[in-house]
Scaffold this motif. Sequence first.
Motif, PDB file in Angstrom:
ATOM      1  N   GLU A 128       0.831  -1.206   0.000  1.00  0.00           N
ATOM      2  CA  GLU A 128       0.000   0.000   0.000  1.00  0.00           C
ATOM      3  C   GLU A 128       0.866   1.257   0.000  1.00  0.00           C
ATOM      4  N   GLU A 129       1.919   1.257   0.808  1.00  0.00           N
ATOM      5  CA  GLU A 129       2.814   2.419   0.864  1.00  0.00           C
ATOM      6  C   GLU A 129       3.526   2.617  -0.470  1.00  0.00           C
ATOM      7  N   ALA A 130       3.922   1.513  -1.095  1.00  0.00           N
ATOM      8  CA  ALA A 130       4.556   1.605  -2.414  1.00  0.00           C
ATOM      9  C   ALA A 130       3.596   2.214  -3.435  1.00  0.00           C
ATOM     10  N   ALA A 131       2.321   1.862  -3.343  1.00  0.00           N
ATOM     11  CA  ALA A 131       1.318   2.413  -4.260  1.00  0.00           C
ATOM     12  C   ALA A 131       1.136   3.914  -4.032  1.00  0.00           C
ATOM     13  N   ARG A 132       1.123   4.327  -2.767  1.00  0.00           N
ATOM     14  CA  ARG A 132       0.994   5.768  -2.465  1.00  0.00           C
ATOM     15  C   ARG A 132       2.170   6.553  -3.048  1.00  0.00           C
ATOM     16  N   GLU A 133       3.368   6.028  -2.868  1.00  0.00           N
ATOM     17  CA  GLU A 133       4.551   6.728  -3.366  1.00  0.00           C
ATOM     18  C   GLU A 133       4.567   6.746  -4.894  1.00  0.00           C
ATOM     19  N   GLU A 134       4.138   5.657  -5.505  1.00  0.00           N
ATOM     20  CA  GLU A 134       4.044   5.633  -6.967  1.00  0.00           C
ATOM     21  C   GLU A 134       3.085   6.717  -7.447  1.00  0.00           C
ATOM     22  N   GLY A 135       1.943   6.837  -6.774  1.00  0.00           N
ATOM     23  CA  GLY A 135       0.977   7.868  -7.145  1.00  0.00           C
ATOM     24  C   GLY A 135       1.541   9.265  -6.995  1.00  0.00           C
ATOM     25  N   ARG A 136       2.307   9.488  -5.929  1.00  0.00           N
ATOM     26  CA  ARG A 136       2.923  10.813  -5.729  1.00  0.00           C
ATOM     27  C   ARG A 136       3.916  11.127  -6.842  1.00  0.00           C
ATOM     28  N   LEU A 137       4.733  10.136  -7.180  1.00  0.00           N
ATOM     29  CA  LEU A 137       5.738  10.345  -8.217  1.00  0.00           C
ATOM     30  C   LEU A 137       5.100  10.609  -9.581  1.00  0.00           C
ATOM     31  N   ARG A 138       4.002   9.967  -9.834  1.00  0.00           N
ATOM     32  CA  ARG A 138       3.335  10.129 -11.128  1.00  0.00           C
ATOM     33  C   ARG A 138       2.373  11.312 -11.156  1.00  0.00           C
ATOM     34  N   GLY A 139       2.154  11.919  -9.993  1.00  0.00           N
ATOM     35  CA  GLY A 139       1.253  13.063  -9.945  1.00  0.00           C
ATOM     36  C   GLY A 139      -0.211  12.697 -10.078  1.00  0.00           C
ATOM     37  N   TRP A 140      -0.588  11.519  -9.599  1.00  0.00           N
ATOM     38  CA  TRP A 140      -1.973  11.070  -9.720  1.00  0.00           C
ATOM     39  C   TRP A 140      -2.879  11.792  -8.740  1.00  0.00           C
ATOM     40  N   ASP A 141      -4.171  11.816  -9.057  1.00  0.00           N
ATOM     41  CA  ASP A 141      -5.146  12.362  -8.110  1.00  0.00           C
ATOM     42  C   ASP A 141      -5.490  11.308  -7.062  1.00  0.00           C
ATOM     43  N   GLY A 142      -6.249  11.721  -6.038  1.00  0.00           N
ATOM     44  CA  GLY A 142      -6.555  10.827  -4.932  1.00  0.00           C
ATOM     45  C   GLY A 142      -7.307   9.577  -5.337  1.00  0.00           C
ATOM     46  N   GLY A 143      -8.242   9.699  -6.259  1.00  0.00           N
ATOM     47  CA  GLY A 143      -9.010   8.543  -6.692  1.00  0.00           C
ATOM     48  C   GLY A 143      -8.151   7.508  -7.393  1.00  0.00           C
ATOM     49  N   THR A 144      -7.243   7.977  -8.234  1.00  0.00           N
ATOM     50  CA  THR A 144      -6.360   7.052  -8.949  1.00  0.00           C
ATOM     51  C   THR A 144      -5.416   6.351  -7.986  1.00  0.00           C
ATOM     52  N   ILE A 145      -4.926   7.096  -7.002  1.00  0.00           N
ATOM     53  CA  ILE A 145      -4.039   6.499  -6.003  1.00  0.00           C
ATOM     54  C   ILE A 145      -4.787   5.442  -5.200  1.00  0.00           C
ATOM     55  N   ALA A 146      -6.026   5.749  -4.800  1.00  0.00           N
ATOM     56  CA  ALA A 146      -6.822   4.791  -4.031  1.00  0.00           C
ATOM     57  C   ALA A 146      -7.057   3.509  -4.827  1.00  0.00           C
ATOM     58  N   ALA A 147      -7.300   3.650  -6.134  1.00  0.00           N
ATOM     59  CA  ALA A 147      -7.514   2.474  -6.976  1.00  0.00           C
ATOM     60  C   ALA A 147      -6.250   1.619  -7.049  1.00  0.00           C
ATOM     61  N   ARG A 148      -5.080   2.278  -7.150  1.00  0.00           N
ATOM     62  CA  ARG A 148      -3.830   1.515  -7.211  1.00  0.00           C
ATOM     63  C   ARG A 148      -3.561   0.823  -5.872  1.00  0.00           C
ATOM     64  N   ILE A 149      -3.888   1.479  -4.765  1.00  0.00           N
ATOM     65  CA  ILE A 149      -3.717   0.853  -3.457  1.00  0.00           C
ATOM     66  C   ILE A 149      -4.560  -0.415  -3.365  1.00  0.00           C
ATOM     67  N   ASN A 150      -5.814  -0.344  -3.794  1.00  0.00           N
ATOM     68  CA  ASN A 150      -6.681  -1.527  -3.777  1.00  0.00           C
ATOM     69  C   ASN A 150      -6.123  -2.638  -4.656  1.00  0.00           C
ATOM     70  N   GLU A 151      -5.587  -2.232  -5.804  1.00  0.00           N
ATOM     71  CA  GLU A 151      -5.018  -3.213  -6.730  1.00  0.00           C
ATOM     72  C   GLU A 151      -3.818  -3.927  -6.106  1.00  0.00           C
ATOM     73  N   ARG A 152      -2.905  -3.125  -5.508  1.00  0.00           N
ATOM     74  CA  ARG A 152      -1.725  -3.722  -4.872  1.00  0.00           C
ATOM     75  C   ARG A 152      -2.126  -4.615  -3.697  1.00  0.00           C
ATOM     76  N   ARG A 153      -3.109  -4.179  -2.921  1.00  0.00           N
ATOM     77  CA  ARG A 153      -3.592  -4.975  -1.796  1.00  0.00           C
ATOM     78  C   ARG A 153      -4.142  -6.312  -2.298  1.00  0.00           C
ATOM     79  N   GLY A 154      -4.914  -6.247  -3.388  1.00  0.00           N
ATOM     80  CA  GLY A 154      -5.460  -7.472  -3.963  1.00  0.00           C
ATOM     81  C   GLY A 154      -4.371  -8.401  -4.462  1.00  0.00           C
ATOM     82  N   GLU A 155      -3.308  -7.841  -5.028  1.00  0.00           N
ATOM     83  CA  GLU A 155      -2.209  -8.669  -5.530  1.00  0.00           C
ATOM     84  C   GLU A 155      -1.524  -9.421  -4.394  1.00  0.00           C
ATOM     85  N   VAL A 156      -1.271  -8.722  -3.280  1.00  0.00           N
ATOM     86  CA  VAL A 156      -0.561  -9.356  -2.168  1.00  0.00           C
ATOM     87  C   VAL A 156      -1.447 -10.397  -1.483  1.00  0.00           C
ATOM     88  N   LEU A 157      -2.687 -10.028  -1.162  1.00  0.00           N
ATOM     89  CA  LEU A 157      -3.592 -10.988  -0.546  1.00  0.00           C
ATOM     90  C   LEU A 157      -3.863 -12.160  -1.489  1.00  0.00           C
TER      91      LEU A 157
END
Length: 310
Positions: A128-157
């Motif tokens: 999840e933290e990696a997804a947040r940092e990726e979103g910051r680096l790419r300049g994503w908005d909050g919704g896009t970052i939240a979607a990537r966090i869910n995606e990464r969480r789903g991948e690990v689980l």
Amino acid sequence: QQQELQNETQATEQATEYTRRANEAYGQYSQLRGQNAVNGYEGFLDQLRTIREETMGTATNPAMRRMLNARVSNYETGIMAGGARYHGQQVQEAALQAQQGAAANARDNAVLFRNDEARVNQEVAAAEEAAREEGRLRGWDGGTIAARINERRGEVLGAAIRGLIDDDPIRAQELYNRNRERMDAGSVIALGNALEAPVRARQAQNIVQGVIGGGQNARSVIFRAENAAGDDRRNPGSSASGPGQVTNGMWQRYQARLGLRIMGRPLDDQRGPSVRFHMLGVLRQPRNQHHGPLGRPQEGMGAATCTGWD
């Protein structure tokens, strides 16, 4: 005048050679990606400095040197600016690669420590933290970052759950049920499909072992395999509910065959949990009690009747 023309010619030739060599150096550097480009930037600059020194060393007199220096400096400014821009891009790319690597490590660790749910959750937090940092680096908005966090969480689980399927499909199903609300829709669907057959096979195996090894009533073993708690919980992925996880389709098929009625009317599959508990009680009974073969109530018993339920 002849010397001036000669200086001009030689300066032009050497400046052309400098341009060729500098372009070649930039081409090699621009083939590097991410951290390799970051690490290789100083080497690129050193190479440009060496090419400049060797080029200026060809000047045979001060006048030619001044001409050559002007030409080299003009081109050098442009190619060094291009190198600096590329370096900046690759600094960001290297940071993104680091976050992607962190997410991949989290997935690998989740498989390795799949039997330790606390550790799996630690790996989820890292992804999840990696997804947040990726979103910051790419300049994503909050919704896009939240979607990537869910995606990464789903991948690990998902990695942990898939790893558990071979070990123990029932435990994999339990981990899935506890975490499905935290995962993205794609992971939920994919994992649900992956779990279905192994879980059913293990449940069947457990039923057979329970009956043969423990001398237990098969129906009781089935109900316990379907819902160990024996409560009115519902399966979020189907219409199954109650102690035996009876589906709407099964209810509709068997209520008439069992002769179950309420207030003189056939029981509705949308009635409350008490009705389903009654149905399961009938199903648990041996065939020589209250009912004969399904759909044939014993003579004199009539249809089973339930009253007073919501």
